[in-house]
Motif scaffolding. Sequence first.
Motif, mmCIF file in Angstrom:
data_model
loop_
_atom_site.group_PDB
_atom_site.id
_atom_site.type_symbol
_atom_site.label_atom_id
_atom_site.label_comp_id
_atom_site.label_asym_id
_atom_site.label_seq_id
_atom_site.Cartn_x
_atom_site.Cartn_y
_atom_site.Cartn_z
ATOM 1 N N GLN A 106 -44.851 -3.355 36.082
ATOM 2 C CA GLN A 106 -43.799 -2.499 36.640
ATOM 3 C C GLN A 106 -44.261 -1.747 37.888
ATOM 4 O OE1 GLN A 106 -40.375 -1.106 33.961
ATOM 5 N NE2 GLN A 106 -42.200 -0.237 32.993
ATOM 6 N N GLU A 144 -42.069 -0.467 28.449
ATOM 7 C CA GLU A 144 -41.695 -1.731 29.102
ATOM 8 C C GLU A 144 -42.896 -2.387 29.773
ATOM 9 O OE1 GLU A 144 -38.219 -2.884 31.146
ATOM 10 O OE2 GLU A 144 -37.022 -1.223 30.384
ATOM 11 N N ALA A 168 -42.463 -12.558 36.926
ATOM 12 C CA ALA A 168 -42.320 -11.119 36.678
ATOM 13 C C ALA A 168 -42.355 -10.320 37.986
ATOM 14 C CB ALA A 168 -43.415 -10.644 35.735
ATOM 15 N N THR A 177 -35.594 -0.524 33.460
ATOM 16 C CA THR A 177 -34.188 -0.908 33.570
ATOM 17 C C THR A 177 -33.859 -2.093 32.669
ATOM 18 O OG1 THR A 177 -34.750 -2.264 35.497
ATOM 19 C CG2 THR A 177 -33.917 -0.041 35.921
ATOM 20 N N GLY A 178 -34.765 -2.442 31.754
ATOM 21 C CA GLY A 178 -34.516 -3.534 30.833
ATOM 22 C C GLY A 178 -35.036 -4.873 31.286
ATOM 23 N N ARG A 179 -35.736 -4.913 32.414
ATOM 24 C CA ARG A 179 -36.289 -6.193 32.889
ATOM 25 C C ARG A 179 -37.230 -6.794 31.846
ATOM 26 N NH1 ARG A 179 -36.810 -9.044 37.546
ATOM 27 N NH2 ARG A 179 -38.739 -10.161 37.977
ATOM 28 N N PHE A 180 -37.915 -5.924 31.102
ATOM 29 C CA PHE A 180 -38.876 -6.411 30.111
ATOM 30 C C PHE A 180 -38.407 -6.107 28.684
ATOM 31 C CE2 PHE A 180 -41.370 -5.621 34.020
ATOM 32 C CZ PHE A 180 -41.679 -6.955 34.294
ATOM 33 N N SER A 181 -37.083 -6.018 28.511
ATOM 34 C CA SER A 181 -36.495 -5.998 27.172
ATOM 35 C C SER A 181 -36.622 -7.409 26.591
ATOM 36 C CB SER A 181 -35.024 -5.598 27.247
ATOM 37 O OG SER A 181 -34.294 -6.581 27.964
ATOM 38 N N ASP A 183 -34.297 -9.577 25.921
ATOM 39 C CA ASP A 183 -33.479 -10.514 26.702
ATOM 40 C C ASP A 183 -34.119 -10.793 28.059
ATOM 41 O OD1 ASP A 183 -31.634 -10.718 24.681
ATOM 42 O OD2 ASP A 183 -30.225 -9.256 25.550
ATOM 43 N N GLY A 184 -34.635 -9.738 28.688
ATOM 44 C CA GLY A 184 -35.284 -9.921 29.979
ATOM 45 C C GLY A 184 -36.518 -10.796 29.875
ATOM 46 N N GLU A 187 -35.615 -14.467 29.628
ATOM 47 C CA GLU A 187 -35.281 -15.039 30.933
ATOM 48 C C GLU A 187 -36.539 -15.309 31.752
ATOM 49 O OE1 GLU A 187 -32.484 -12.583 32.950
ATOM 50 O OE2 GLU A 187 -30.978 -12.679 31.350
ATOM 51 N N LEU A 188 -37.466 -14.360 31.750
ATOM 52 C CA LEU A 188 -38.697 -14.544 32.511
ATOM 53 C C LEU A 188 -39.528 -15.690 31.945
ATOM 54 C CD1 LEU A 188 -39.736 -10.821 33.111
ATOM 55 C CD2 LEU A 188 -38.944 -12.457 34.832
#
Length: 258
Positions: A106, A144, A168, A177-181, A183-184, A187-188
């Motif tokens: 991050q 995160e 990443a 912001t949820g990029r590493f939730s 779901d995120g 996707e990654l």
Amino acid sequence: MPPSRPTRPARRPDPRPYAVRKRPLTFVVLAAVLVLVLVFGAMAALFSSGNSTADNQRNPTPGDGTLQPLPEGHPALALARRDADDPLALGAADAPVVMIEYSDFQSAFSGTHARGVHHELIEEYVERGALRIEFRNFPVYGPESDAASRAAWAAGQQGRFWEFYDAAFAEEFHRDTGRFSEDGLRELAEAAGVPDVERLLADMESPEADEAVATDAEEGVELGATTTPAFLLNGYPIVGAQSMDTFRETIDQLLDAA
């Protein structure tokens, strides 16, 4: 009126990486930390100067960028793992220069390095066997960041760490912001070509992932790293997303010395 209670002093923020703060300090871990403190005591200021390369590792002559040889047995010289099977490493295990990178997924400056100089280093030095890059997870920005580190480690277990690294860091984004939730991360992982995404999600929650990330983070703490990215090149520190010229200056001198 009842007497007023004394005001508690404000709690100071804990500067340690999240992976270290959440790790339970058992007696065994406490003993290990004590050993690390003793071993790395002489190194705790390596990254503290905030300069591109630590002043105490350079020739003191003003304007002279010549590197001074590190004393024999200096602990920084023993940090390179040189494991040919390390999925978080790039380049030949016997390369004359090893660059250890401490990064947070991050960190904006880690992203700047990853999208630019990182690839230049690969093209100019790694591909010809002169440089090896060893990554260390150093998640300093909370849950995160910790999740990203564990997912990156898990991607490595399927041989896709560096593809996850690129995915990443592919673009600028705001933290938390949820990029590493979950779901995120799915996707990654898909963008990185991880063969089994469900396995990645399970592996990242394993004790092995916790241990690997916490071990990397503790190493950075003992070195005195307070920001990301931070680098050690054969023991010589570089702090921040510095230019290719800054890295080239140090690497070329180390190659000449080798």
